[in-house]
Design a protein around this motif. Structure first.
Motif, PDB file in Angstrom:
ATOM      1  N   GLY A   1       0.791  -1.215   0.000  1.00  0.00           N
ATOM      2  CA  GLY A   1       0.000   0.000   0.000  1.00  0.00           C
ATOM      3  C   GLY A   1       0.824   1.265   0.000  1.00  0.00           C
ATOM      4  N   GLY A   2       2.110   1.121   0.240  1.00  0.00           N
ATOM      5  CA  GLY A   2       3.000   2.274   0.288  1.00  0.00           C
ATOM      6  C   GLY A   2       3.485   2.694  -1.082  1.00  0.00           C
ATOM      7  N   SER A   3       4.420   3.651  -1.083  1.00  0.00           N
ATOM      8  CA  SER A   3       4.925   4.226  -2.328  1.00  0.00           C
ATOM      9  C   SER A   3       6.441   4.300  -2.313  1.00  0.00           C
ATOM     10  N   LEU A   4       6.996   4.255  -3.511  1.00  0.00           N
ATOM     11  CA  LEU A   4       8.416   4.490  -3.722  1.00  0.00           C
ATOM     12  C   LEU A   4       8.577   5.214  -5.045  1.00  0.00           C
ATOM     13  N   ARG A   5       9.659   5.968  -5.166  1.00  0.00           N
ATOM     14  CA  ARG A   5       9.982   6.578  -6.442  1.00  0.00           C
ATOM     15  C   ARG A   5      11.389   6.169  -6.851  1.00  0.00           C
ATOM     16  N   LEU A   6      11.485   5.530  -7.983  1.00  0.00           N
ATOM     17  CA  LEU A   6      12.772   5.145  -8.534  1.00  0.00           C
ATOM     18  C   LEU A   6      13.269   6.223  -9.492  1.00  0.00           C
ATOM     19  N   SER A   7      14.585   6.375  -9.526  1.00  0.00           N
ATOM     20  CA  SER A   7      15.205   7.313 -10.457  1.00  0.00           C
ATOM     21  C   SER A   7      16.239   6.581 -11.292  1.00  0.00           C
ATOM     22  N   CYS A   8      16.401   7.031 -12.510  1.00  0.00           N
ATOM     23  CA  CYS A   8      17.427   6.492 -13.402  1.00  0.00           C
ATOM     24  C   CYS A   8      18.113   7.672 -14.080  1.00  0.00           C
ATOM     25  N   VAL A   9      19.380   7.840 -13.752  1.00  0.00           N
ATOM     26  CA  VAL A   9      20.147   8.931 -14.340  1.00  0.00           C
ATOM     27  C   VAL A   9      20.997   8.376 -15.485  1.00  0.00           C
ATOM     28  N   ALA A  10      20.886   9.000 -16.635  1.00  0.00           N
ATOM     29  CA  ALA A  10      21.645   8.589 -17.812  1.00  0.00           C
ATOM     30  C   ALA A  10      22.814   9.543 -18.044  1.00  0.00           C
ATOM     31  N   SER A  11      23.958   8.962 -18.328  1.00  0.00           N
ATOM     32  CA  SER A  11      25.126   9.776 -18.665  1.00  0.00           C
ATOM     33  C   SER A  11      25.742   9.240 -19.952  1.00  0.00           C
ATOM     34  N   GLY A  12      26.398  10.133 -20.684  1.00  0.00           N
ATOM     35  CA  GLY A  12      27.029   9.736 -21.925  1.00  0.00           C
ATOM     36  C   GLY A  12      26.045   9.452 -23.040  1.00  0.00           C
ATOM     37  N   TYR A  13      24.802   9.900 -22.872  1.00  0.00           N
ATOM     38  CA  TYR A  13      23.735   9.615 -23.847  1.00  0.00           C
ATOM     39  C   TYR A  13      23.541  10.840 -24.708  1.00  0.00           C
ATOM     40  N   THR A  14      23.826  10.711 -25.991  1.00  0.00           N
ATOM     41  CA  THR A  14      23.797  11.880 -26.861  1.00  0.00           C
ATOM     42  C   THR A  14      22.634  11.863 -27.849  1.00  0.00           C
ATOM     43  N   TYR A  15      21.797  10.851 -27.788  1.00  0.00           N
ATOM     44  CA  TYR A  15      20.683  10.766 -28.735  1.00  0.00           C
ATOM     45  C   TYR A  15      19.618  11.806 -28.387  1.00  0.00           C
ATOM     46  N   SER A  16      19.146  12.505 -29.394  1.00  0.00           N
ATOM     47  CA  SER A  16      18.074  13.465 -29.168  1.00  0.00           C
ATOM     48  C   SER A  16      16.724  12.758 -29.116  1.00  0.00           C
ATOM     49  N   ARG A  17      16.644  11.617 -29.728  1.00  0.00           N
ATOM     50  CA  ARG A  17      15.426  10.803 -29.686  1.00  0.00           C
ATOM     51  C   ARG A  17      15.755   9.504 -28.970  1.00  0.00           C
ATOM     52  N   TYR A  18      14.976   9.196 -27.956  1.00  0.00           N
ATOM     53  CA  TYR A  18      15.314   8.042 -27.132  1.00  0.00           C
ATOM     54  C   TYR A  18      14.063   7.397 -26.562  1.00  0.00           C
ATOM     55  N   CYS A  19      14.242   6.180 -26.170  1.00  0.00           N
ATOM     56  CA  CYS A  19      13.215   5.438 -25.435  1.00  0.00           C
ATOM     57  C   CYS A  19      13.876   4.931 -24.164  1.00  0.00           C
ATOM     58  N   MET A  20      13.238   5.174 -23.041  1.00  0.00           N
ATOM     59  CA  MET A  20      13.742   4.652 -21.781  1.00  0.00           C
ATOM     60  C   MET A  20      12.626   3.874 -21.085  1.00  0.00           C
ATOM     61  N   ALA A  21      13.011   2.815 -20.425  1.00  0.00           N
ATOM     62  CA  ALA A  21      12.009   1.929 -19.835  1.00  0.00           C
ATOM     63  C   ALA A  21      12.480   1.374 -18.502  1.00  0.00           C
ATOM     64  N   TRP A  22      11.510   0.910 -17.756  1.00  0.00           N
ATOM     65  CA  TRP A  22      11.761   0.177 -16.528  1.00  0.00           C
ATOM     66  C   TRP A  22      11.309  -1.267 -16.740  1.00  0.00           C
TER      67      TRP A  22
END
Length: 125
Positions: A15-36
């Motif tokens: 019943g609780g909550s969490l927030r996950l974060s994903c930091v990307a580095s070295g990514y130069t694409y202007s168009r991207y797809c990111m997923a969990w």
């Protein structure tokens, strides 16, 4: 070299909550797809949600209405807000990325080129 780093995992009661974060580095694409994705040891890795640079999002049926994926391009960060967590949400959560739009294949892990190390989410009763 593209690197993805997840954070925000932990233990929470059902019943609780969490927030996950994903930091990307070295990514130069202007168009991207990111997923969990998430994986329970011994099981297949399954797609949870995706977001692309066009703003399109997709969700697995099991999390729709409870999880929200978002991104902050200025911070090169993708978030997964997880509410109303259930015992079955317990898993290692992975961030993944690839160039281009997510499209209908967003749930296919084979389509992603870059992966993070994962962060553990444990939901207890």
């Amino acid at each position: 070299q593209v690197q993805l780093r997840e954070s925000g995992g932990g233990s929470v009661q059902a019943g609780g909550s969490l927030r996950l974060s994903c930091v990307a580095s070295g990514y130069t694409y202007s168009r991207y797809c990111m997923a969990w994705f998430r994986q329970v040891p011994g099981n297949e890795r399954e797609a949870v949600a995706s977001i692309d640079s066009y703003g399109s999002t997709s969700y697995a049926h099991s999390v729709e209405g409870r999880f929200t994926i978002s991104s902050d391009s200025a911070k090169n960060t993708v978030y997964l807000q997880m509410n109303s967590l259930k015992l079955e949400d317990t898993a290692i959560y992975y961030c993944a990325a690839r160039a281009g739009a997510c499209g209908d294949s967003w749930y296919l892990q084979s389509r992603y080129d870059y992966w993070g190390q994962g962060t553990q989410v444990t939901v207890s009763s």
